[in-house]
Design a protein around this motif. Structure first.
Motif, PDB file in Angstrom:
ATOM      1  N   GLU A  58     -45.564  58.463  -5.562  1.00  0.00           N
ATOM      2  CA  GLU A  58     -46.639  58.134  -4.630  1.00  0.00           C
ATOM      3  C   GLU A  58     -46.340  56.872  -3.840  1.00  0.00           C
ATOM      4  OE1 GLU A  58     -50.389  60.217  -7.035  1.00  0.00           O
ATOM      5  OE2 GLU A  58     -50.131  58.022  -7.095  1.00  0.00           O
ATOM      6  N   GLN A  59     -45.693  55.914  -4.470  1.00  0.00           N
ATOM      7  CA  GLN A  59     -45.311  54.701  -3.742  1.00  0.00           C
ATOM      8  C   GLN A  59     -44.251  55.016  -2.687  1.00  0.00           C
ATOM      9  OE1 GLN A  59     -48.039  52.848  -4.566  1.00  0.00           O
ATOM     10  NE2 GLN A  59     -46.646  51.120  -4.275  1.00  0.00           N
ATOM     11  N   ALA A  60     -43.301  55.877  -3.040  1.00  0.00           N
ATOM     12  CA  ALA A  60     -42.250  56.253  -2.088  1.00  0.00           C
ATOM     13  C   ALA A  60     -42.831  56.975  -0.873  1.00  0.00           C
ATOM     14  CB  ALA A  60     -41.206  57.125  -2.785  1.00  0.00           C
ATOM     15  N   LEU A  61     -43.847  57.788  -1.095  1.00  0.00           N
ATOM     16  CA  LEU A  61     -44.469  58.505   0.018  1.00  0.00           C
ATOM     17  C   LEU A  61     -45.096  57.565   1.036  1.00  0.00           C
ATOM     18  CD1 LEU A  61     -46.301  61.529  -1.674  1.00  0.00           C
ATOM     19  CD2 LEU A  61     -44.190  61.591  -0.324  1.00  0.00           C
ATOM     20  N   LYS A  62     -45.438  56.363   0.614  1.00  0.00           N
ATOM     21  CA  LYS A  62     -46.063  55.393   1.511  1.00  0.00           C
ATOM     22  C   LYS A  62     -45.049  54.734   2.444  1.00  0.00           C
ATOM     23  CE  LYS A  62     -49.629  54.253  -1.926  1.00  0.00           C
ATOM     24  NZ  LYS A  62     -50.160  53.180  -2.808  1.00  0.00           N
ATOM     25  N   ALA A  63     -43.752  54.886   2.161  1.00  0.00           N
ATOM     26  CA  ALA A  63     -42.723  54.290   3.013  1.00  0.00           C
ATOM     27  C   ALA A  63     -42.675  55.025   4.346  1.00  0.00           C
ATOM     28  CB  ALA A  63     -41.361  54.341   2.321  1.00  0.00           C
ATOM     29  N   GLU A  64     -42.825  54.310   5.435  1.00  0.00           N
ATOM     30  CA  GLU A  64     -42.871  54.928   6.757  1.00  0.00           C
ATOM     31  C   GLU A  64     -41.523  55.497   7.183  1.00  0.00           C
ATOM     32  OE1 GLU A  64     -44.359  51.989   9.412  1.00  0.00           O
ATOM     33  OE2 GLU A  64     -46.352  51.905   8.490  1.00  0.00           O
ATOM     34  N   SER A  65     -40.440  55.008   6.576  1.00  0.00           N
ATOM     35  CA  SER A  65     -39.099  55.377   7.028  1.00  0.00           C
ATOM     36  C   SER A  65     -38.579  56.672   6.415  1.00  0.00           C
ATOM     37  CB  SER A  65     -38.124  54.246   6.697  1.00  0.00           C
ATOM     38  OG  SER A  65     -38.163  53.962   5.300  1.00  0.00           O
ATOM     39  N   LEU A  66     -39.221  57.169   5.365  1.00  0.00           N
ATOM     40  CA  LEU A  66     -38.705  58.343   4.667  1.00  0.00           C
ATOM     41  C   LEU A  66     -39.232  59.635   5.282  1.00  0.00           C
ATOM     42  CD1 LEU A  66     -38.942  57.252   0.912  1.00  0.00           C
ATOM     43  CD2 LEU A  66     -37.007  57.041   2.492  1.00  0.00           C
ATOM     44  N   THR A  67     -38.320  60.551   5.544  1.00  0.00           N
ATOM     45  CA  THR A  67     -38.683  61.860   6.077  1.00  0.00           C
ATOM     46  C   THR A  67     -39.157  62.787   4.967  1.00  0.00           C
ATOM     47  OG1 THR A  67     -36.928  61.569   7.720  1.00  0.00           O
ATOM     48  CG2 THR A  67     -37.870  63.775   7.503  1.00  0.00           C
ATOM     49  N   LYS A  68     -38.535  62.664   3.805  1.00  0.00           N
ATOM     50  CA  LYS A  68     -38.834  63.543   2.667  1.00  0.00           C
ATOM     51  C   LYS A  68     -38.573  62.770   1.377  1.00  0.00           C
ATOM     52  CE  LYS A  68     -37.377  67.756   3.101  1.00  0.00           C
ATOM     53  NZ  LYS A  68     -38.628  68.529   3.216  1.00  0.00           N
ATOM     54  N   VAL A  69     -39.341  63.085   0.319  1.00  0.00           N
ATOM     55  CA  VAL A  69     -39.151  62.465  -0.993  1.00  0.00           C
ATOM     56  C   VAL A  69     -38.942  63.562  -2.029  1.00  0.00           C
ATOM     57  CG1 VAL A  69     -40.155  61.010  -2.800  1.00  0.00           C
ATOM     58  CG2 VAL A  69     -40.583  60.481  -0.382  1.00  0.00           C
ATOM     59  N   ILE A  70     -37.894  63.427  -2.824  1.00  0.00           N
ATOM     60  CA  ILE A  70     -37.520  64.431  -3.810  1.00  0.00           C
ATOM     61  C   ILE A  70     -37.279  63.753  -5.159  1.00  0.00           C
ATOM     62  CG2 ILE A  70     -35.798  66.173  -4.473  1.00  0.00           C
ATOM     63  CD1 ILE A  70     -37.190  67.048  -2.010  1.00  0.00           C
ATOM     64  N   PRO A 128     -43.480  49.898  -0.939  1.00  0.00           N
ATOM     65  CA  PRO A 128     -42.883  50.743   0.115  1.00  0.00           C
ATOM     66  C   PRO A 128     -42.160  49.935   1.184  1.00  0.00           C
ATOM     67  CG  PRO A 128     -45.125  51.440  -0.362  1.00  0.00           C
ATOM     68  CD  PRO A 128     -44.925  50.155  -1.087  1.00  0.00           C
ATOM     69  N   LYS A 129     -42.572  48.688   1.386  1.00  0.00           N
ATOM     70  CA  LYS A 129     -41.924  47.846   2.393  1.00  0.00           C
ATOM     71  C   LYS A 129     -40.473  47.560   2.019  1.00  0.00           C
ATOM     72  CE  LYS A 129     -46.132  45.588   4.083  1.00  0.00           C
ATOM     73  NZ  LYS A 129     -46.847  44.297   4.268  1.00  0.00           N
ATOM     74  N   GLN A 130     -40.169  47.547   0.724  1.00  0.00           N
ATOM     75  CA  GLN A 130     -38.773  47.361   0.309  1.00  0.00           C
ATOM     76  C   GLN A 130     -37.926  48.542   0.739  1.00  0.00           C
ATOM     77  OE1 GLN A 130     -38.785  46.327  -3.971  1.00  0.00           O
ATOM     78  NE2 GLN A 130     -38.058  44.353  -3.286  1.00  0.00           N
ATOM     79  N   ILE A 131     -38.482  49.739   0.616  1.00  0.00           N
ATOM     80  CA  ILE A 131     -37.760  50.936   1.036  1.00  0.00           C
ATOM     81  C   ILE A 131     -37.507  50.888   2.545  1.00  0.00           C
ATOM     82  CG2 ILE A 131     -37.850  53.451   1.188  1.00  0.00           C
ATOM     83  CD1 ILE A 131     -39.629  53.391  -1.339  1.00  0.00           C
ATOM     84  N   ASP A 132     -38.528  50.528   3.288  1.00  0.00           N
ATOM     85  CA  ASP A 132     -38.384  50.447   4.746  1.00  0.00           C
ATOM     86  C   ASP A 132     -37.363  49.379   5.143  1.00  0.00           C
ATOM     87  OD1 ASP A 132     -40.276  52.455   5.147  1.00  0.00           O
ATOM     88  OD2 ASP A 132     -41.939  51.031   5.259  1.00  0.00           O
TER      89      ASP A 132
END
Length: 244
Positions: free
Chosen positions: A35-47, A105-109
């Motif tokens: 759920e945290q990964a889904l909040k990242a604006e940069s990700l097209t898909k999460v698996i 999620p900001k770290q992912i972005d």
């Protein structure tokens, strides 16, 4: 730029078996990471990448997407490489640690932004060290970078060594960085590095990113101010649950 976020999750763990399924404030750890990964604006898909049916069932229960992988993988990087082959239209892959239930999620972005630069093959995050406890803790990998913010070396030992200062003055003499264990790869580089044999430095330090450096790959870094909290043991979990 299409970016694939992959969360490697395995059931077997020497220090904490079944870790992805442990409940944290009403949700499983793997659900919280997802759920945290889904909040990242940069990700097209999460698996979620897993070789365990119990984890796959849990991911399905909260509406997540998973891919079953081989049980022979030695690292999360290898697991990511297998999944990435199912999504050849994604140029970038982000390896999101499955034991950080409150990852920001900001770290992912921030990590994805590394690939806005030309010719970046691999990327990771680093954070400034401010305490001696972190500086001299061999369980916290340190990293030194060059003028382009590329990683030169990672070590469990404190680097660089400050020759002309007492250890209690090192933090005043040099800016030290610790490694934050989230990785980004171009799809091509990911497939290439998983074909490399374990290297001498990697075996010595037990840090797989040294294999990439030894084989000539550049690892772009960016500095984050956000602290990550990983759950490696049941004791770590108690710290998160009961943290005021």
């Amino acid at each position: 730029m299409k970016v694939l976020g992959i969360i490697p999750a395995r059931f077997a763990s020497t220090r904490f078996p079944g870790k992805p399924l442990v409940e944290i404030q009403g949700k499983s750890m793997i659900q919280r990471v997802y759920e945290q990964a889904l909040k990242a604006e940069s990700l097209t898909k999460v698996i979620v990448a897993t070789d365990n049916e119990r984890i796959a069932t849990e991911v399905s229960s909260f509406g997540g997407v998973f891919v079953m992988t081989a049980s022979t993988h030695q690292s999360g990087t290898d697991r990511c490489a297998e999944v990435a082959r199912h999504f050849p239209d994604h140029e970038i892959v982000i390896n999101i640690q499955g034991d950080e239930p409150f990852i920001n999620p900001k770290q992912i972005d921030l990590l994805v932004s590394c690939f806005e630069q030309k010719n970046v093959q691999l990327a990771t995050l680093i954070k400034k060290i401010h305490t001696e406890e972190e500086l001299f803790n061999n369980n916290i990998p340190k990293v030194v970078i060059n003028s382009r913010q590329e990683a030169i070396y990672f070590s469990r030992h404190t680097i660089p060594y400050i020759r002309n200062a007492e250890k209690d003055q090192w933090l005043n003499s040099q800016q030290f960085y610790k490694h934050i264990g989230i990785y980004g790869y171009t799809t091509r580089s990911l497939q290439e590095i998983t074909k490399l044999k374990p290297s001498a430095l990697e075996i010595a330090e037990s840090l797989e990113q040294l294999r990439w450096i030894e084989n000539g790959y550049a690892i772009q870094t960016k500095v984050t101010d956000i602290e990550t909290i990983a759950v490696d043991t049941p004791e770590d979990l108690k710290k998160i649950i009961f943290k005021p």
